[in-house]
Design an enzyme around this catalytic site. Structure first.
Site: not given
Ligand SMILES: CSCC[C@H](NC=O)C(=O)O
Length: 138
Positions: A60, A102-103, A106
């Site tokens: 991240c 993942h997002e 947040h």
């Molecule tokens: C596995 S999701 C990874 C998300 C990461 N973005 C934010 O930190 C990125 O690599 O863009």
């Protein structure tokens, strides 16, 4: 968010998604920009998670340089608005599904380290690239 994503790509070499809280904007807003998908998700919510899960490395750019294996559902369906206020439904699997999850974390104040990663897998970018450069990861 676009500027920060572009900046991250220059500085650390990757960046496929960003959530507004990562730049201090407390809105439920996500930008995803990959070769396969260019999405703005406003007020997204999950409609479905697949039962099947997989485990992939994540990192991240809110705390770059750490990688670890995180288990998540393989596919999700998300309903969100576009910037124009139209409802959109996204059925995602594989890496898009993982980026969305993942997002979305947040937006609720979670990061991947809260998702109980495999502690033995935690490593630095240098270690990650050395050990796993041949594995599809990001
Ligand atoms: C596995 S999701 C990874 C998300 C990461 N973005 C934010 O930190 C990125 O690599 O863009």
């Amino acid at each position: 968010m676009r500027d920060t994503l572009a900046d991250m790509r220059q500085r650390i070499g990757y960046g496929r998604g960003i959530a507004a809280p990562q730049i201090g904007v407390l809105k439920r807003l996500i930008l995803i920009d990959t070769p396969e998908a260019n999405l703005v998700l406003v007020n997204p919510r999950f409609e479905r998670w697949s039962r099947e899960e997989d485990e992939r490395y994540e990192s991240c750019f809110s705390f770059p340089g750490i990688w670890g294996l995180v288990q998540r559902p393989l596919g999700v369906t998300v309903v969100a608005y576009t910037l124009a206020g139209e409802e959109q439904r996204i059925e995602a699997s594989g890496s898009l599904s993982r980026i969305i999850q993942h997002e979305m974390d947040h937006l609720d104040g979670f990061v991947w380290l809260d998702r109980n990663p495999d502690l033995h897998s935690l490593c630095t970018t240098q270690e990650y690239e050395k050990r796993y450069v041949s594995r599809e990861s990001h």
